[in-house]
Design a protein around this motif. Structure first.
Motif, PDB file in Angstrom:
ATOM      1  N   ALA A  28       0.794  -1.184  -0.034  1.00 11.38           N
ATOM      2  CA  ALA A  28       0.055   0.038   0.002  1.00 11.38           C
ATOM      3  C   ALA A  28       0.841   1.293   0.015  1.00 11.38           C
ATOM      4  CB  ALA A  28      -0.864   0.038   1.176  1.00 11.38           C
ATOM      5  N   ARG A  32       1.728   3.901  -3.185  1.00 15.05           N
ATOM      6  CA  ARG A  32       1.629   5.352  -3.101  1.00 15.05           C
ATOM      7  C   ARG A  32       2.776   6.194  -3.414  1.00 15.05           C
ATOM      8  NH1 ARG A  32       1.302   8.778   1.535  1.00 15.05           N
ATOM      9  NH2 ARG A  32       0.584  10.532   0.781  1.00 15.05           N
ATOM     10  N   ARG A  33       3.981   5.530  -2.861  1.00 18.46           N
ATOM     11  CA  ARG A  33       5.133   6.313  -3.206  1.00 18.46           C
ATOM     12  C   ARG A  33       5.802   6.296  -4.617  1.00 18.46           C
ATOM     13  NH1 ARG A  33       5.962   9.940   0.367  1.00 18.46           N
ATOM     14  NH2 ARG A  33       8.174  10.006   0.186  1.00 18.46           N
ATOM     15  N   VAL A  69      10.532   6.985   2.634  1.00 18.73           N
ATOM     16  CA  VAL A  69       9.978   8.088   3.517  1.00 18.73           C
ATOM     17  C   VAL A  69      11.109   8.715   4.305  1.00 18.73           C
ATOM     18  CG1 VAL A  69       7.994   8.846   4.992  1.00 18.73           C
ATOM     19  CG2 VAL A  69       7.577   7.335   3.331  1.00 18.73           C
ATOM     20  N   ILE A  71      10.759  11.748   6.201  1.00 22.69           N
ATOM     21  CA  ILE A  71      10.266  12.586   6.875  1.00 22.69           C
ATOM     22  C   ILE A  71      10.500  12.460   8.614  1.00 22.69           C
ATOM     23  CG2 ILE A  71       8.100  13.874   7.685  1.00 22.69           C
ATOM     24  CD1 ILE A  71       8.689  14.230   4.827  1.00 22.69           C
ATOM     25  N   ARG A  76      11.311  13.649  17.956  1.00 24.92           N
ATOM     26  CA  ARG A  76       9.700  13.496  17.532  1.00 24.92           C
ATOM     27  C   ARG A  76       9.185  12.337  18.768  1.00 24.92           C
ATOM     28  NH1 ARG A  76       6.332  11.557  12.736  1.00 24.92           N
ATOM     29  NH2 ARG A  76       5.064  10.129  13.565  1.00 24.92           N
ATOM     30  N   ILE A 215       7.124   0.031   9.545  1.00 22.27           N
ATOM     31  CA  ILE A 215       5.831   0.234   9.041  1.00 22.27           C
ATOM     32  C   ILE A 215       5.747   0.181   7.480  1.00 22.27           C
ATOM     33  CG2 ILE A 215       4.937   1.571  10.863  1.00 22.27           C
ATOM     34  CD1 ILE A 215       5.549   4.101   9.618  1.00 22.27           C
ATOM     35  N   TYR A 216       6.813   0.430   6.876  1.00 16.08           N
ATOM     36  CA  TYR A 216       7.096   0.300   5.362  1.00 16.08           C
ATOM     37  C   TYR A 216       7.172  -1.103   5.021  1.00 16.08           C
ATOM     38  CZ  TYR A 216       6.811   5.218   6.162  1.00 16.08           C
ATOM     39  OH  TYR A 216       6.475   6.540   6.557  1.00 16.08           O
TER      40      TYR A 216
ATOM     41  N   ASP B  85      -1.037  11.740  13.523  1.00 14.40           N
ATOM     42  CA  ASP B  85       0.430  11.840  13.064  1.00 14.40           C
ATOM     43  C   ASP B  85       0.835  10.741  11.949  1.00 14.40           C
ATOM     44  OD1 ASP B  85       2.279  13.921  12.767  1.00 14.40           O
ATOM     45  OD2 ASP B  85       3.748  13.082  14.124  1.00 14.40           O
ATOM     46  N   TYR B  86      -0.217   9.627  11.532  1.00 17.57           N
ATOM     47  CA  TYR B  86       0.280   8.756  10.666  1.00 17.57           C
ATOM     48  C   TYR B  86      -0.805   8.823   9.635  1.00 17.57           C
ATOM     49  CZ  TYR B  86       3.517   6.430  14.058  1.00 17.57           C
ATOM     50  OH  TYR B  86       4.331   6.118  14.756  1.00 17.57           O
ATOM     51  N   HIS B  87      -0.575   8.445   8.268  1.00 19.63           N
ATOM     52  CA  HIS B  87      -1.392   8.278   7.431  1.00 19.63           C
ATOM     53  C   HIS B  87      -1.906   6.820   7.567  1.00 19.63           C
ATOM     54  CE1 HIS B  87      -1.086  12.022   5.192  1.00 19.63           C
ATOM     55  NE2 HIS B  87       0.361  11.906   5.018  1.00 19.63           N
ATOM     56  N   LEU B  89      -3.202   3.409   5.740  1.00 18.53           N
ATOM     57  CA  LEU B  89      -3.182   2.881   4.421  1.00 18.53           C
ATOM     58  C   LEU B  89      -3.980   1.334   4.652  1.00 18.53           C
ATOM     59  CD1 LEU B  89       0.216   3.639   3.032  1.00 18.53           C
ATOM     60  CD2 LEU B  89      -1.892   4.588   2.856  1.00 18.53           C
ATOM     61  N   SER B  97      -1.833  -0.515   7.299  1.00 16.40           N
ATOM     62  CA  SER B  97      -0.477  -0.013   7.393  1.00 16.40           C
ATOM     63  C   SER B  97      -0.489   1.270   7.698  1.00 16.40           C
ATOM     64  CB  SER B  97       0.223  -0.178   6.047  1.00 16.40           C
ATOM     65  OG  SER B  97       0.737  -1.510   5.886  1.00 16.40           O
ATOM     66  N   LEU B  98       0.512   1.908   8.530  1.00 19.15           N
ATOM     67  CA  LEU B  98       0.824   3.226   8.728  1.00 19.15           C
ATOM     68  C   LEU B  98       2.075   3.707   8.098  1.00 19.15           C
ATOM     69  CD1 LEU B  98       0.074   2.945  12.532  1.00 19.15           C
ATOM     70  CD2 LEU B  98      -1.546   3.794  10.937  1.00 19.15           C
ATOM     71  N   ASP B  99       2.009   5.298   7.986  1.00 17.43           N
ATOM     72  CA  ASP B  99       3.024   5.865   7.105  1.00 17.43           C
ATOM     73  C   ASP B  99       3.207   7.295   7.625  1.00 17.43           C
ATOM     74  OD1 ASP B  99       3.353   7.832   4.905  1.00 17.43           O
ATOM     75  OD2 ASP B  99       3.121   6.197   3.422  1.00 17.43           O
ATOM     76  N   THR B 100       4.236   7.612   7.575  1.00 15.06           N
ATOM     77  CA  THR B 100       4.601   9.116   8.265  1.00 15.06           C
ATOM     78  C   THR B 100       5.072  10.070   7.216  1.00 15.06           C
ATOM     79  OG1 THR B 100       6.975   8.520   8.839  1.00 15.06           O
ATOM     80  CG2 THR B 100       5.144   7.797  10.642  1.00 15.06           C
ATOM     81  N   SER B 101       4.560   9.682   5.859  1.00 12.05           N
ATOM     82  CA  SER B 101       5.142  10.500   4.939  1.00 12.05           C
ATOM     83  C   SER B 101       4.536  12.063   5.084  1.00 12.05           C
ATOM     84  CB  SER B 101       4.978   9.941   3.480  1.00 12.05           C
ATOM     85  OG  SER B 101       3.567   9.677   3.473  1.00 12.05           O
ATOM     86  N   GLU B 102       4.939  12.726   3.966  1.00 11.84           N
ATOM     87  CA  GLU B 102       4.461  14.312   4.011  1.00 11.84           C
ATOM     88  C   GLU B 102       2.930  14.211   4.289  1.00 11.84           C
ATOM     89  OE1 GLU B 102       5.726  12.692   1.415  1.00 11.84           O
ATOM     90  OE2 GLU B 102       7.571  13.604   1.005  1.00 11.84           O
ATOM     91  N   VAL B 104      -0.625  15.622   3.864  1.00 13.30           N
ATOM     92  CA  VAL B 104      -1.513  15.771   2.589  1.00 13.30           C
ATOM     93  C   VAL B 104      -2.599  16.939   2.940  1.00 13.30           C
ATOM     94  CG1 VAL B 104      -3.042  14.780   0.677  1.00 13.30           C
ATOM     95  CG2 VAL B 104      -0.818  13.842   1.461  1.00 13.30           C
ATOM     96  N   ARG B 108      -2.214  15.056   8.628  1.00 17.36           N
ATOM     97  CA  ARG B 108      -1.785  13.634   8.622  1.00 17.36           C
ATOM     98  C   ARG B 108      -2.391  13.119  10.047  1.00 17.36           C
ATOM     99  NH1 ARG B 108       4.262  13.997   8.226  1.00 17.36           N
ATOM    100  NH2 ARG B 108       4.130  14.669  10.341  1.00 17.36           N
ATOM    101  N   VAL B 113      -5.859  10.497   1.937  1.00 16.02           N
ATOM    102  CA  VAL B 113      -5.067   9.408   1.578  1.00 16.02           C
ATOM    103  C   VAL B 113      -5.624   8.003   2.107  1.00 16.02           C
ATOM    104  CG1 VAL B 113      -2.791   8.309   2.505  1.00 16.02           C
ATOM    105  CG2 VAL B 113      -2.959  10.791   1.887  1.00 16.02           C
TER     106      VAL B 113
END
Lengths: 269, 193
Positions: A28, A32-33, A69, A71, A76, A215-216, B85-87, B89, B97-102, B104, B108, B113
């Motif tokens: 997923a 997306r990436r 990713v 970021i 944090r 997570i990726y 703080d996670y997208h 998916l 699934s979780l995602d910490t990308s930019e 949107v 987030r 997304v």
């Protein structure tokens, strides 16, 4: 949008041409990436996108940088750093030498944050921070220790929320919109490329941080990476994951003790 | 709305919202029985480390809440809330699934997304709902759900505390239903019945 079939073709080609195996990445997020990059660079058909990646190794390197990713931020999840400061560092302090591995360090914000904690605990001199990532360009950024000045307000707030007592601006010199962190911090860091998919353990550590990297990955690759960490941790060493990651459901968990509700596990034997 | 108002074969009901949407959920949730689909909630929320949203929603519903961690299995009869703080998916093997990308749309989790991802993974088995809010997040996601054959529902903008988000969706998509809160509750109760 790229189809699942095209994604599989891409994954195969990347392995054939460059030896990078993305087949264990979470479908997923990987899709997306890839889709994001495809749109960002204005491709209109998959074949030309694929050819560009295969024929142009500079573009491949851009692809790896964009697809993984990157970021991150300093301090944090301040609560996590508070626990490091109050629960973990005092234990590590008793050791003659402290080895730390930041796996998937990205642009290095976490490495500098931990170095600041070590410095404040008077442990930096006897510590070494190994920081690895799959992508050479982000390691280059990390090595420089230069971050956007506009982020410092947020980082300073995170730092204070983590229990920091100093004036955060002590740690960097501001210049032309950039904040450069001191060499006293970076002199204790070692940066190198390492791929959690294919590379092996390279040292023994007292603390491994791998936060928001697993997570990726799909579950199988997560398990592989966790076993790699297990092989790389000294007895009584600590493993720190992201707030939504876990070692539950893996075969190694019985040898680990979780720190209450934290995403930190200690290897018991 | 003369069309058949019975929605069937729904596996995932996903609700997105921002400012003003929590009130809507609080009005709806107490009236829902344990559903035959998974209920996923994606709200714009402050980046905090606490679980106040989860606790509030759990207190308002008899539907059990499953804590969302990376790669948890999505099952019918549970509520899932996108963590701060996670997208969020959706994998095709029924895992989240979780995602910490930019961020949107400055967000987030982003509703777009999550909606685009659920549309890709579940296609026509998705019902997407967009509630009150003050930005444009959610519209592209609704389009993705619709294009994949799912059903899209938008809160009637006049009934929203913050009408911008539902208005934006109404103007740029073709919602199957535009409803006030009682009608939304009625629609949800009849899904798969």
């Amino acid at each position: 949008m790229i189809t699942d079939q095209e994604l599989d073709i891409l994954i195969n080609e990347l392995y054939e041409s460059y030896g990078y195996d993305f087949s264990g990445y979470s479908k997923a997020s990987f899709k997306r990436r890839v889709d994001r990059l495809y749109q960002l660079d204005g491709f209109t058909n998959f074949q030309s996108f694929l050819s560009k990646i295969i024929d142009d190794s500079d573009y491949f390197s851009r692809m790896v940088e964009e697809i993984t990713v990157n970021i991150t931020e300093m301090f944090r999840d301040p609560h996590f750093y508070r626990i490091l400061r109050t629960e973990i560092l005092p234990v590590l302090a008793t050791k003659p030498f402290i080895r730390i591995w930041h796996a998937g360090c990205s642009t290095g914000e976490e490495v500098y944050s931990v170095a600041i904690l070590l410095k404040e605990a008077n442990l930096l001199e006897k510590a070494l921070l190994y920081a690895t990532d799959i992508s050479p360009p982000v390691l280059e950024v990390a090595r420089k220790g230069v971050f956007p000045l506009r982020m410092m307000k947020q980082y300073s707030e995170n730092y204070m929320a983590s229990g920091g007592k100093k004036d955060f601006s002590h740690y960097y010199t501001a210049n032309y919109g950039l904040a450069k962190f001191g060499e006293d911090l970076s002199s204790r860091m070692v940066f190198s490329q390492h791929n959690l998919v294919s590379d092996r353990s390279f040292n023994e550590f007292d603390l491994i941080l791998c936060r928001n990297v697993l997570i990726y990955f799909d579950k199988e690759l997560q398990e592989r990476a966790l076993h790699l960490f297990d092989d790389s941790l000294a007895k009584l060493g600590y493993l720190a994951l992201g707030t939504k990651e876990t070692i539950k459901f893996t075969s190694m968990q019985k040898r680990y003790k979780q720190l209450e509700k934290e995403k930190i596990w200690r290897k018991t034997h | 709305m003369e069309k058949d108002t019975l929605i069937s074969n729904c596996k995932i009901l996903i609700i997105g919202g921002s400012a003003g949407s929590l009130d809507v959920l609080i009005k709806i949730l107490p009236h829902l029985d344990i559903p035959s689909f998974a209920l996923v909630i994606v709200l714009h929320r402050k980046h905090t480390e606490d679980n106040t949203l989860e606790e509030l929603i759990a207190a308002k519903s008899i539907i059990p809440l499953k804590e969302v961690e990376d790669k948890v299995e999505i099952l019918p009869g549970y509520i899932y809330i996108a963590p701060s703080d996670y997208h969020l998916l959706f994998e095709k093997n029924n895992l989240l699934s979780l995602d910490t990308s930019e961020k949107v749309n400055y967000s987030r989790p982003s509703i777009d997304v999550a909606f685009e991802s659920v549309a890709d993974a579940y296609g026509k088995a998705v019902v997407g709902v967009l509630l009150s809010g003050a930005n444009a997040d959610g519209t592209d996601g609704l389009i993705a759900i619709k294009n994949a054959g799912g059903i899209i529902i938008v809160q009637q903008p006049e009934t929203a505390d913050m009408p911008f988000m539902p208005s934006h969706a109404v103007q740029n998509t073709s919602p199957d239903f535009i409803v006030d809160i009682p009608a939304l509750l009625d629609l949800i109760k009849r899904i798969n019945s």
